[in-house]
Motif scaffolding. Structure first.
Motif, mmCIF file in Angstrom:
data_model
loop_
_atom_site.group_PDB
_atom_site.id
_atom_site.type_symbol
_atom_site.label_atom_id
_atom_site.label_comp_id
_atom_site.label_asym_id
_atom_site.label_seq_id
_atom_site.Cartn_x
_atom_site.Cartn_y
_atom_site.Cartn_z
ATOM 1 N N MET A 1 0.510 -1.311 -0.101
ATOM 2 C CA MET A 1 -0.141 0.304 -0.361
ATOM 3 C C MET A 1 0.898 1.432 0.462
ATOM 4 O O MET A 1 2.364 1.479 0.725
ATOM 5 N N ALA A 2 0.241 1.887 -1.035
ATOM 6 C CA ALA A 2 0.774 3.997 -0.708
ATOM 7 C C ALA A 2 1.276 4.095 0.204
ATOM 8 O O ALA A 2 0.125 4.817 1.015
ATOM 9 N N SER A 3 1.814 5.219 0.513
ATOM 10 C CA SER A 3 1.938 6.219 1.405
ATOM 11 C C SER A 3 1.411 7.271 1.073
ATOM 12 O O SER A 3 1.649 7.437 -0.652
ATOM 13 N N VAL A 4 0.648 8.768 1.496
ATOM 14 C CA VAL A 4 0.276 9.929 1.205
ATOM 15 C C VAL A 4 0.675 10.809 1.658
ATOM 16 O O VAL A 4 0.537 10.139 3.309
ATOM 17 N N ARG A 5 0.906 11.875 1.494
ATOM 18 C CA ARG A 5 1.282 12.750 2.383
ATOM 19 C C ARG A 5 -0.291 14.203 2.110
ATOM 20 O O ARG A 5 0.287 13.942 0.794
ATOM 21 N N PHE A 6 -0.725 14.518 2.503
ATOM 22 C CA PHE A 6 -1.918 15.711 2.255
ATOM 23 C C PHE A 6 -1.229 16.690 2.995
ATOM 24 O O PHE A 6 -0.369 16.937 4.076
ATOM 25 N N ARG A 7 -1.597 18.447 2.150
ATOM 26 C CA ARG A 7 -0.949 19.752 2.578
ATOM 27 C C ARG A 7 -2.088 20.329 2.580
ATOM 28 O O ARG A 7 -3.082 20.547 1.242
ATOM 29 N N ASP A 47 -8.031 5.537 0.348
ATOM 30 C CA ASP A 47 -8.692 4.289 1.294
ATOM 31 C C ASP A 47 -9.132 5.781 2.255
ATOM 32 O O ASP A 47 -8.775 6.614 2.165
ATOM 33 N N GLN A 48 -10.068 5.062 2.966
ATOM 34 C CA GLN A 48 -10.672 5.880 4.304
ATOM 35 C C GLN A 48 -9.212 6.541 5.248
ATOM 36 O O GLN A 48 -9.244 8.169 6.009
ATOM 37 N N ARG A 49 -8.159 6.101 5.235
ATOM 38 C CA ARG A 49 -6.853 6.865 5.990
ATOM 39 C C ARG A 49 -6.155 7.562 4.873
ATOM 40 O O ARG A 49 -5.156 7.795 5.656
ATOM 41 N N GLY A 50 -6.238 7.665 3.762
ATOM 42 C CA GLY A 50 -6.068 8.162 2.648
ATOM 43 C C GLY A 50 -4.361 7.481 2.424
ATOM 44 O O GLY A 50 -3.771 8.386 1.237
ATOM 45 N N LYS A 63 -12.635 6.914 -9.386
ATOM 46 C CA LYS A 63 -13.258 6.228 -8.070
ATOM 47 C C LYS A 63 -12.410 7.911 -7.229
ATOM 48 O O LYS A 63 -12.839 7.586 -6.219
ATOM 49 N N SER A 64 -11.978 8.681 -7.698
ATOM 50 C CA SER A 64 -11.970 9.860 -6.662
ATOM 51 C C SER A 64 -11.621 11.027 -8.304
ATOM 52 O O SER A 64 -12.059 10.839 -9.338
ATOM 53 N N ARG A 65 -11.242 12.206 -7.211
ATOM 54 C CA ARG A 65 -11.736 14.018 -8.171
ATOM 55 C C ARG A 65 -10.080 13.905 -8.019
ATOM 56 O O ARG A 65 -9.804 15.122 -8.299
#
Length: 188
Positions: A1-7, A47-50, A63-65
């Motif tokens: 599963m990939a990681s994600v960083r949100f800004r 997923d729900q955790r980003g 599946k997303s924007r």
């Protein structure tokens, strides 16, 4: 599963994210941006955790924007991954397939560009015009150029004030005047 960083609200962190991505020695980093027409792009699903779950090129039912922007950082595995690609149903080699390979290996990081950032795609006549008008409005309003290579080099310490001045004097136009103006006025 990939990681994600949100800004979320920190547009100024993009420069930091880019520096960090450039220093990464393994895996891949892609940048994603929320769009109103995701069917035109490669789309990342979270997923729900980003965490990134999937990537799909120009999906009929996104599946997303969140579009993958075209700003990619890869390690040396990219060469063998790219050599192994087969044309898609559209008859093209898809960069999304490269990104999928990293996702499947658990080596893909997705950095989401949040509010306060602008990613401009110019793949259609309309989006090219939108981008041009957006940049024109910002430059006109602020009196600052967007993505001026000499300004970036000067502010990043790659060239000196003397080099910037020499370049500015060598150009007998508004661009040269802008470069010289950078030396006279402090911009935050």
């Amino acid at each position: 599963m990939a990681s994600v960083r949100f800004r979320i609200d920190h547009a100024s962190d993009l420069a930091k994210d880019l520096r960090e991505a450039g220093q990464k020695t393994s895996g891949a980093i892609v940048f994603a941006y929320r769009v109103h027409d995701p069917e035109r792009y490669g789309v990342v699903e979270f997923d729900q955790r980003g965490r990134a779950l999937s990537l799909e090129e120009k999906p009929k039912q996104p599946k997303s924007r969140y579009a993958v922007t075209g700003l990619y950082f890869y390690d040396s595995q990219v060469v063998s991954i790219a050599k192994a690609l087969k044309p898609s149903a559209r008859g093209e080699l898809e960069i999304t397939d490269v990104n999928k390979a990293y996702l499947e290996r658990g080596q893909l990081e997705v950095v989401v560009m949040g509010r306060g950032m602008a990613w401009l795609d110019t793949g259609t006549h309309e989006s090219l015009m939108d981008a041009a008008l957006y940049i024109q409005a910002i430059e006109k309003r602020q009196g600052l150029m967007v993505a001026c290579p000499e300004e970036i080099a000067f502010r990043s310490g790659y060239i000196t004030a003397e080099q910037l001045e020499t370049t500015g004097h060598s150009m007998k136009n508004g661009y040269g005047e802008y470069l010289l103006h950078l030396l006279r006025e402090r911009v935050f």
